[in-house]
Design a protein around this motif. Sequence first.
Motif, PDB file in Angstrom:
ATOM      1  N   ARG A  78     -35.696 -25.018 -28.428  1.00  0.00           N
ATOM      2  CA  ARG A  78     -35.162 -24.980 -29.621  1.00  0.00           C
ATOM      3  C   ARG A  78     -35.486 -26.323 -30.319  1.00  0.00           C
ATOM      4  O   ARG A  78     -35.123 -27.270 -29.695  1.00  0.00           O
ATOM      5  CB  ARG A  78     -33.777 -24.548 -29.743  1.00  0.00           C
ATOM      6  CG  ARG A  78     -33.598 -23.148 -29.269  1.00  0.00           C
ATOM      7  CD  ARG A  78     -32.205 -22.580 -29.784  1.00  0.00           C
ATOM      8  NE  ARG A  78     -30.991 -23.595 -28.982  1.00  0.00           N
ATOM      9  CZ  ARG A  78     -30.226 -23.067 -28.044  1.00  0.00           C
ATOM     10  NH1 ARG A  78     -30.742 -21.780 -27.693  1.00  0.00           N
ATOM     11  NH2 ARG A  78     -29.388 -23.812 -27.773  1.00  0.00           N
ATOM     12  N   ARG A 127     -32.186 -22.725 -18.284  1.00  0.00           N
ATOM     13  CA  ARG A 127     -33.174 -21.938 -19.197  1.00  0.00           C
ATOM     14  C   ARG A 127     -33.438 -22.343 -20.596  1.00  0.00           C
ATOM     15  O   ARG A 127     -34.484 -21.932 -21.029  1.00  0.00           O
ATOM     16  CB  ARG A 127     -32.335 -20.584 -19.305  1.00  0.00           C
ATOM     17  CG  ARG A 127     -31.636 -19.962 -17.998  1.00  0.00           C
ATOM     18  CD  ARG A 127     -32.961 -19.369 -17.422  1.00  0.00           C
ATOM     19  NE  ARG A 127     -32.557 -18.705 -16.078  1.00  0.00           N
ATOM     20  CZ  ARG A 127     -33.191 -18.529 -15.232  1.00  0.00           C
ATOM     21  NH1 ARG A 127     -34.410 -19.128 -14.857  1.00  0.00           N
ATOM     22  NH2 ARG A 127     -32.948 -17.933 -13.950  1.00  0.00           N
ATOM     23  N   THR A 128     -32.811 -23.302 -21.380  1.00  0.00           N
ATOM     24  CA  THR A 128     -33.090 -23.594 -22.519  1.00  0.00           C
ATOM     25  C   THR A 128     -33.053 -25.191 -22.789  1.00  0.00           C
ATOM     26  O   THR A 128     -32.169 -25.808 -22.217  1.00  0.00           O
ATOM     27  CB  THR A 128     -31.807 -22.955 -23.558  1.00  0.00           C
ATOM     28  OG1 THR A 128     -31.712 -21.443 -23.026  1.00  0.00           O
ATOM     29  CG2 THR A 128     -32.085 -23.217 -24.920  1.00  0.00           C
ATOM     30  N   ALA A 182     -27.507 -25.479 -24.648  1.00  0.00           N
ATOM     31  CA  ALA A 182     -28.712 -25.821 -24.159  1.00  0.00           C
ATOM     32  C   ALA A 182     -28.618 -26.729 -22.779  1.00  0.00           C
ATOM     33  O   ALA A 182     -27.352 -27.224 -22.572  1.00  0.00           O
ATOM     34  CB  ALA A 182     -29.430 -26.952 -25.032  1.00  0.00           C
TER      35      ALA A 182
END
Length: 286
Positions: free
Chosen positions: A153, A125-126, A180
């Motif tokens: 990010r 997802r990140t 992350a």
Amino acid sequence: MLTVRAVTTPHVPEQAVLAALRDAFADLSRGTSSAPGQFAVGLPGGGDVIHYPAVRPGAGIYAVKVSPYPPRPSGGALVTAWTMLVSLSTGQPLALLDASGLTAERTAATTVLAADLLLPSDDARTAAIVGYGRPGRAHARYLRLVRPGMAGRAFSRSRPQSVDDGVQAVAGVREAVAGADLVMLCTSVAGDVPDPLIWPRARSSPRSRPTPPTTAAELVQAAASGWDAAAVRGDLAGLVAGHAPRPGGQRQVYFRSVGPGTEDAAVARAAYEYDTDTTDTTEEQP
């Protein structure tokens, strides 16, 4: 007479870059192309010139990227990069391309290609991007293309006031990497030091066999600290071809994205075919 294309502002669509790299790594896995590794020639007074050669018979080309790093009295090094394509059928040059921008494209596209094969199919997802200069932005752009559902990010020492759509600027590295699924190190020293957030539990999946683990600085340093090169599970060529085992998601995976000349050859060939901003010069050939 031969028309040699001098491409000073090469451009190639991202999808074409990804397709060219997939083909290049598939060729490597089949043994139908070769990239003997990087080599450097020292310069008087410091600095060097790094060469990235590759032969791609299927594409009909030999390519070499030359990256001079001449020292300057004011400090630091002047960094340039040029790729020459040579026809295997005639032995004559096809193009000379400014490879500075192409290098950022091929590095980012290769990283994202590897990440797509190494990450879980639908649970990631990140992504964290450490360093958000030109390479970091290229990584974010390719990630959005391949994994559009992943949020990003980014941390940069320059503290950008705004970043690309889908990427959130954060104040520190720990904030960027917390939770992350993917961490992309896009700093000027990312290829030179082991990252303590990754190494203790990581399995390594290097870029291609000729480069790590004996010439990759961070792998050499990690080996000196107890890491065993036998932990290497495969390379990107094997992943693309389906020969290398994909991770099960229980452990962290390390991928080194500083790589062989076959990438430069593939992307330069794609730019030669796709670029519209070219200057043609005609030269008499013997």
